[in-house]
Design an enzyme around this catalytic site. Structure first.
Site, mmCIF file in Angstrom:
data_model
loop_
_atom_site.group_PDB
_atom_site.id
_atom_site.type_symbol
_atom_site.label_atom_id
_atom_site.label_comp_id
_atom_site.label_asym_id
_atom_site.label_seq_id
_atom_site.Cartn_x
_atom_site.Cartn_y
_atom_site.Cartn_z
ATOM 1 N N LYS A 34 1.012 -1.242 0.007
ATOM 2 C CA LYS A 34 -0.166 0.006 -0.028
ATOM 3 C C LYS A 34 0.904 1.302 -0.182
ATOM 4 O O LYS A 34 2.050 1.094 0.225
ATOM 5 C CB LYS A 34 -0.958 0.080 1.253
ATOM 6 C CG LYS A 34 -0.333 0.064 2.546
ATOM 7 C CD LYS A 34 -0.918 -0.117 3.853
ATOM 8 C CE LYS A 34 -0.315 -0.337 5.129
ATOM 9 N NZ LYS A 34 -1.260 -0.718 5.971
ATOM 10 N N TYR A 255 17.666 29.748 8.469
ATOM 11 C CA TYR A 255 16.510 30.367 8.603
ATOM 12 C C TYR A 255 16.244 30.564 10.240
ATOM 13 O O TYR A 255 16.157 29.603 10.983
ATOM 14 C CB TYR A 255 15.028 29.764 8.191
ATOM 15 C CG TYR A 255 15.011 29.954 6.700
ATOM 16 C CD1 TYR A 255 14.828 31.228 6.164
ATOM 17 C CD2 TYR A 255 14.782 28.660 5.869
ATOM 18 C CE1 TYR A 255 14.585 31.320 4.793
ATOM 19 C CE2 TYR A 255 14.767 28.797 4.337
ATOM 20 C CZ TYR A 255 14.462 30.332 3.940
ATOM 21 O OH TYR A 255 14.359 30.380 2.702
#
Ligand SMILES: *Cc1c(COP(=O)(O)O)cnc(C)c1O
Length: 359
Positions: A34, A255
């Site tokens: 899956k 950042y």
């Protein structure tokens, strides 16, 4: 070309599946592919496992149809059954097996005007409390399905464990006992085991096992285990150094200036970020392999890049190879540093990262 890619080793995949076979030697195998085979490419993985797995298992019919379109001919088990009566006709036409978990699904199947017989598994809720019928309701459903002319017999009785990956084995033992009690007098074939139970709960192997994450080489167990140590990483997520700079003590990186150098430091910039599936939640200190050596992530993960402190790694150059996870750095280790699990990191790999297959 951007040096960022994910290599999928089909020989490692097969070795892991063979390990599952060896551990559950008396069980058949529904190999779980899956979510695009946990990010590894469902069609390629299924084809590579076709002589090891008995059937494949997916979450929904679109995933099953994708396997058929890719030429996979084995039965495909839909782990959540059908989502609408229309899917019953498709399942009949394509030999998709249904894991029935609700009264509604069972009614739809009993009312279905079938041309042929369908194969179904019946999901019993033994304690996970997510899907499946409670034992009393499951008993009634089992009788009804047993009398239904378009249902193949025998019906496989299935359940799913909530805590098979935990050190405390008591909740799993209780679920095993519940399922045995349910099956007493029926002698139906049973399926209980996900990867964790295949590795750690021999008593739960039953007639069908359902390995998922272990096929891809990651151990779901929260503790170290000799069988888990035999697993081989299937995906190697790789990139390279694209810039290097020396910064003074006290300078920050990235950042928000979340990381600051506490000594003169050499910083390598690597061409992979959260836009490539590297988790933004990974904290400074998360290990990254640069030139085969462990170096700590420093500063925030950007969309397209990360920065790593390579002050203690000799010979780092532009172009030096980087492993973000793989053979030498388990994806579960990176996941831990990002407050998540390997399953999530693998299944959310974006299409931006090319998958390259090797044997
Ligand atoms: C996904 C899934 C599995 C596989 O679980 P792993 O922990 O990846 O081995 C097995 N059974 C069911 C019902 C599932 O949904």
């Amino acid at each position: 070309m951007r040096p960022t890619n994910a290599t999928v080793s089909l020989s490692a995949l097969r070795a892991n599946a063979l390990l599952a076979r060896r551990l559950a030697a008396n069980s058949k195998m529904a190999a779980v592919v899956k979510a695009n085979a946990y990010g590894h490419g469902a069609a390629r993985c299924a084809r590579a496992l076709s002589d090891v797995a008995d059937i494949f298992a997916v979450a929904c019919i679109d995933e099953a149809l994708e396997l058929r379109e890719a030429g996979v001919t084995e039965p495909v088990l839909l782990l959540e059954g059908h989502f609408s009566p229309q899917e019953l006709a498709l399942s009949e036409a394509h030999d998709f097996w249904l894991m029935l978990h609700s009264e509604q699904q069972i009614q739809q199947l009993l009312n279905f005007r079938a041309q042929q017989t369908l194969t179904v598994w019946l999901k019993v809720d033994t304690g996970m409390h997510r899907l499946g019928l409670a034992p009393a309701a499951a008993n009634a459903a089992y009788q009804q399905l047993g009398h239904c002319k378009h249902v193949n017999q025998p019906i496989v009785i299935a359940t799913h464990f909530a805590s098979a990956d935990h050190r405390n084995t008591e909740p799993t033992a209780r679920q095993i006992t519940q399922l045995s009690a349910f099956n007493a007098g029926k002698q139906a074939p049973v399926s209980l085991s996900n990867s964790a139970a295949i590795l750690a709960h021999t008593a739960a192997h039953g007639d069908w096992v359902r390995p998922g994450i272990m096929l891809y080489g990651s151990s779901p167990l929260e503790y170290s285990h000799p069988y888990a140590n035999e697993l081989r990483a299937v995906m190697s997520f790789r990139s390279a150094v694209i810039a290097i700079r020396d910064i003074a003590k006290g300078e920050s990186v990235g950042y928000g200036a979340s990381w600051r150098a506490d000594r003169p430091s050499r910083i390598a910039t690597i061409a992979a970020g959260y836009g490539d599936g590297y988790p933004r939640a990974a904290v400074s200190g998360t290990p990254v392999l640069v030139n085969g050596r462990t170096a700590p992530l420093c500063g925030r993960v950007s969309m397209d890049m990360i920065t790593v402190d390579v002050s203690d790694c000799p010979d780092v150059r532009i172009g030096s190879p980087v492993e973000l996870w793989g053979n030498h750095l388990p994806v579960s280790t990176v996941a831990e540093h990002a407050g998540t699990i390997a399953y999530e990191l693998l299944t959310r790999m974006p299409g931006r990262v090319p998958l390259q297959y090797e044997y």
